[in-house]
Design a protein around this motif. Structure first.
Motif, PDB file in Angstrom:
ATOM      1  N   LEU A   1       0.968  -1.220  -0.010  1.00 55.41           N
ATOM      2  CA  LEU A   1      -0.079   0.033   0.135  1.00 55.41           C
ATOM      3  C   LEU A   1       0.678   1.170  -0.130  1.00 55.41           C
ATOM      4  O   LEU A   1       1.956   1.325   0.664  1.00 55.41           O
ATOM      5  N   THR A   2       0.501   2.412  -0.820  1.00 54.54           N
ATOM      6  CA  THR A   2       1.015   3.509  -0.757  1.00 54.54           C
ATOM      7  C   THR A   2       0.152   4.824  -0.500  1.00 54.54           C
ATOM      8  O   THR A   2      -0.832   4.859  -1.044  1.00 54.54           O
ATOM      9  N   VAL A   3       0.442   5.383   0.292  1.00 58.11           N
ATOM     10  CA  VAL A   3      -0.417   6.659   1.017  1.00 58.11           C
ATOM     11  C   VAL A   3       0.268   7.635   0.283  1.00 58.11           C
ATOM     12  O   VAL A   3       1.441   8.043   0.306  1.00 58.11           O
ATOM     13  N   VAL A   4      -0.530   8.605  -0.364  1.00 56.75           N
ATOM     14  CA  VAL A   4      -0.170   9.641  -1.160  1.00 56.75           C
ATOM     15  C   VAL A   4      -0.935  10.954  -0.917  1.00 56.75           C
ATOM     16  O   VAL A   4      -2.000  10.800  -0.590  1.00 56.75           O
ATOM     17  N   ARG A   5      -0.048  12.065  -0.879  1.00 56.97           N
ATOM     18  CA  ARG A   5      -0.495  13.417  -0.552  1.00 56.97           C
ATOM     19  C   ARG A   5      -0.831  13.994  -2.153  1.00 56.97           C
ATOM     20  O   ARG A   5       0.233  14.037  -2.938  1.00 56.97           O
ATOM     21  N   ALA A   6      -2.039  14.615  -2.489  1.00 56.40           N
ATOM     22  CA  ALA A   6      -2.436  15.316  -3.538  1.00 56.40           C
ATOM     23  C   ALA A   6      -2.705  16.862  -3.167  1.00 56.40           C
ATOM     24  O   ALA A   6      -3.329  17.179  -2.565  1.00 56.40           O
ATOM     25  N   ASP A   7      -1.760  17.621  -3.965  1.00 61.51           N
ATOM     26  CA  ASP A   7      -1.787  18.903  -3.487  1.00 61.51           C
ATOM     27  C   ASP A   7      -2.708  19.654  -4.274  1.00 61.51           C
ATOM     28  O   ASP A   7      -3.406  19.037  -5.465  1.00 61.51           O
ATOM     29  N   PRO A   8      -3.298  21.040  -3.909  1.00 57.30           N
ATOM     30  CA  PRO A   8      -4.316  21.598  -4.734  1.00 57.30           C
ATOM     31  C   PRO A   8      -4.025  21.666  -6.272  1.00 57.30           C
ATOM     32  O   PRO A   8      -5.089  21.786  -7.188  1.00 57.30           O
ATOM     33  N   SER A   9      -2.884  21.770  -6.764  1.00 52.90           N
ATOM     34  CA  SER A   9      -2.317  21.836  -8.166  1.00 52.90           C
ATOM     35  C   SER A   9      -2.609  20.491  -8.725  1.00 52.90           C
ATOM     36  O   SER A   9      -2.337  20.440 -10.138  1.00 52.90           O
ATOM     37  N   GLY A  10      -2.639  19.502  -8.224  1.00 47.34           N
ATOM     38  CA  GLY A  10      -2.743  18.054  -8.727  1.00 47.34           C
ATOM     39  C   GLY A  10      -1.216  17.247  -8.624  1.00 47.34           C
ATOM     40  O   GLY A  10      -1.479  16.177  -9.130  1.00 47.34           O
ATOM     41  N   GLY A  11      -0.333  17.919  -8.011  1.00 41.93           N
ATOM     42  CA  GLY A  11       0.802  17.190  -7.975  1.00 41.93           C
ATOM     43  C   GLY A  11       0.612  16.035  -6.797  1.00 41.93           C
ATOM     44  O   GLY A  11      -0.126  16.227  -5.822  1.00 41.93           O
ATOM     45  N   LEU A  12       1.469  14.942  -7.160  1.00 44.05           N
ATOM     46  CA  LEU A  12       1.243  13.662  -6.083  1.00 44.05           C
ATOM     47  C   LEU A  12       2.648  13.338  -5.649  1.00 44.05           C
ATOM     48  O   LEU A  12       3.568  13.441  -6.226  1.00 44.05           O
ATOM     49  N   ALA A  13       2.611  13.011  -4.313  1.00 46.48           N
ATOM     50  CA  ALA A  13       3.889  12.696  -3.799  1.00 46.48           C
ATOM     51  C   ALA A  13       3.366  11.511  -2.629  1.00 46.48           C
ATOM     52  O   ALA A  13       2.567  11.884  -1.567  1.00 46.48           O
ATOM     53  N   PRO A  14       4.509  10.699  -2.399  1.00 53.30           N
ATOM     54  CA  PRO A  14       4.227   9.596  -1.391  1.00 53.30           C
ATOM     55  C   PRO A  14       4.487   9.990   0.021  1.00 53.30           C
ATOM     56  O   PRO A  14       5.512  10.483   0.054  1.00 53.30           O
ATOM     57  N   VAL A  15       3.846   9.603   0.892  1.00 53.87           N
ATOM     58  CA  VAL A  15       4.179   9.856   2.377  1.00 53.87           C
ATOM     59  C   VAL A  15       4.121   8.698   3.262  1.00 53.87           C
ATOM     60  O   VAL A  15       4.678   8.626   4.274  1.00 53.87           O
TER      61      VAL A  15
ATOM     62  N   PRO B   1     -11.843  15.551 -18.741  1.00 60.26           N
ATOM     63  CA  PRO B   1     -10.318  15.261 -18.565  1.00 60.26           C
ATOM     64  C   PRO B   1      -9.748  16.487 -19.660  1.00 60.26           C
ATOM     65  O   PRO B   1     -10.067  16.381 -20.735  1.00 60.26           O
ATOM     66  N   ARG B   2      -8.677  17.138 -19.417  1.00 59.79           N
ATOM     67  CA  ARG B   2      -7.766  17.988 -19.871  1.00 59.79           C
ATOM     68  C   ARG B   2      -6.623  17.640 -20.049  1.00 59.79           C
ATOM     69  O   ARG B   2      -5.988  16.734 -19.157  1.00 59.79           O
ATOM     70  N   ALA B   3      -5.797  18.185 -20.708  1.00 62.81           N
ATOM     71  CA  ALA B   3      -4.302  17.892 -21.020  1.00 62.81           C
ATOM     72  C   ALA B   3      -3.588  18.405 -19.808  1.00 62.81           C
ATOM     73  O   ALA B   3      -3.991  19.291 -19.023  1.00 62.81           O
ATOM     74  N   GLY B   4      -2.261  18.272 -19.581  1.00 70.95           N
ATOM     75  CA  GLY B   4      -1.510  18.433 -18.579  1.00 70.95           C
ATOM     76  C   GLY B   4      -1.454  17.493 -17.362  1.00 70.95           C
ATOM     77  O   GLY B   4      -1.771  18.044 -16.237  1.00 70.95           O
ATOM     78  N   VAL B   5      -1.231  16.275 -17.917  1.00 70.54           N
ATOM     79  CA  VAL B   5      -1.197  14.997 -16.758  1.00 70.54           C
ATOM     80  C   VAL B   5      -0.120  15.250 -15.897  1.00 70.54           C
ATOM     81  O   VAL B   5       1.062  15.354 -16.366  1.00 70.54           O
ATOM     82  N   ARG B   6      -0.302  15.007 -14.733  1.00 68.14           N
ATOM     83  CA  ARG B   6       0.725  14.906 -13.538  1.00 68.14           C
ATOM     84  C   ARG B   6       0.913  13.460 -13.281  1.00 68.14           C
ATOM     85  O   ARG B   6      -0.205  12.775 -13.284  1.00 68.14           O
ATOM     86  N   ALA B   7       2.119  12.657 -12.902  1.00 64.31           N
ATOM     87  CA  ALA B   7       2.182  11.397 -12.702  1.00 64.31           C
ATOM     88  C   ALA B   7       3.170  11.376 -11.491  1.00 64.31           C
ATOM     89  O   ALA B   7       3.987  12.035 -11.379  1.00 64.31           O
TER      90      ALA B   7
END
Length: 348
Positions: A30-44, A318-324
């Motif tokens: 399992l991976t817990v992830v923080r999603a910031d308001p701009s859509g960026g993702l970071a594992p925590v 869905p719009r362009a500008g995918v974050r991964a």
């Protein structure tokens, strides 16, 4: 077993489940992830587990439940804690290769779909959200016209629908299996769906059922009595699109379908038996196995490109500008419903 404390969930907005090295994948568990308001993702945080391919949360308690998709099958219970999920218990899934799990709205039952042999297992939950020692087991028999994929039953998704009736798709027998409250098999038996369709995931919306056919690449529409009243191809790409997950937006205006063959997400405007195709866009990765929808974003588990992508939604499209964000072999995205322990803005 001590009851987990409420109000102390893990500091993260998403929980990602997936396949691990012992289950032919590369993920950590399992991976817990923080999603910031701009859509960026970071594992925590991470929690080890053996192939937790699908994850759900308790409706009231800070608990997670994950199926362990391996030959012997398992179900694990995790406490959500600030440092990451902590495993509390593990039980057999009652069958082989469990791929989906659901909890009923009153948190009395946990249902497991075992893909390998088609067995549906149901665990009664106690007040602390823990599993009873042994599940009720419901086996199935039969086959379908596809000689490779439908030699026997393959339970695929479990969903508690209207009136708390449990519905379970069986990809191998082209059926919708039903269980009344208390896990009583429906007296009329399973519903026969389109032969060779291979029903996978489904959703109920405004007195209709929308079902993806993994084998024939369709989205079929059924009324409340399970009469087929409409349907269309899940993707404009043609055959072998292998639709995966299906979900409806919170406002009910859009129906989303993942297509693993062309790596796209199709957006429909549902209107009872009619499905108007609004858009089909790239998912941003390879093999969109599952996704979660929020008012502003679509989070997609791209199983074969080892990443989770975030697609902005503008007026539901869905719009362009995918974050991964890289994560090994993801197969499930859970958007957590409770606020975080750090007092941040919570799920986005």
């Amino acid at each position: 077993m001590s009851r987990p404390q409420t109000g102390t969930p893990t500091s993260g907005d998403l929980v990602i489940g997936g396949y691990t090295p012992d289950t032919d994948g590369s993920g950590p568990g399992l991976t817990v992830v923080r999603a910031d308001p701009s859509g960026g993702l970071a594992p925590v945080a991470e929690a080890p587990a053996s192939g937790p391919s699908f994850v759900v949360e308790h409706p009231e308690l800070p608990l997670l439940y994950a199926v362990l998709e391996r030959p012997d099958g398992g179900v694990a219970v995790f406490a959500e804690e600030p440092g990451g999920p902590r495993r509390l218990a593990e039980r057999p899934s009652g069958g082989s290769f469990p791929c989906h799990v659901a909890i009923d709205p009153d948190a009395e039952w946990l249902a497991v779909a075992n893909y390998g042999d088609g067995t549906v297992a149901a665990y009664r939950l106690d007040d602390d959200g823990m599993l009873a020692p042994d599940p009720l087991l419901f086996r199935n028999e039969g086959s379908g016209p596809d000689p490779e994929r439908q030699r026997g039953p393959h339970a695929h998704q479990a969903v508690f629908g209207p009136d708390r009736v449990l519905h379970v798709t069986d990809l191998g027998t082209d059926e919708m299996r039903r269980f009344l409250p208390g896990m009583v098999p429906h007296p009329e038996g399973p519903v026969r769906l389109a032969p060779g369709s291979g029903p996978r995931h489904f959703v109920h919306h405004q007195e209709h059922w929308y079902v993806t056919g993994e084998l024939d690449g369709t989205v079929r529409v059924y009324d409340e009595d399970w009469r087929e009243v409409g349907g269309t191809a899940a993707s404009e790409s043609g055959e072998h699109n292998l639709p995966s997950h299906i979900a409806v937006s919170a406002d009910g205006r859009h129906l989303y379908v993942g297509n693993r063959g062309p790596d796209t997400v199709t957006v429909f405007a549902p209107d009872g038996p009619r499905l108007e195709r609004v858009a089909e866009v790239p998912s941003g990765g390879h093999w969109p196995r599952h996704f979660a929808v929020t008012p502003d974003r679509l989070y997609v588990a791209e199983q074969r490109s080892d990443e989770v992508t975030a697609l902005d939604l503008v007026d539901g499209l869905p719009r362009a500008g995918v974050r991964a964000m890289g994560v090994g072999s993801p197969s499930c995205v859970l958007v957590r419903s409770r606020a975080t322990a750090t007092g941040d803005e919570g799920p986005v």
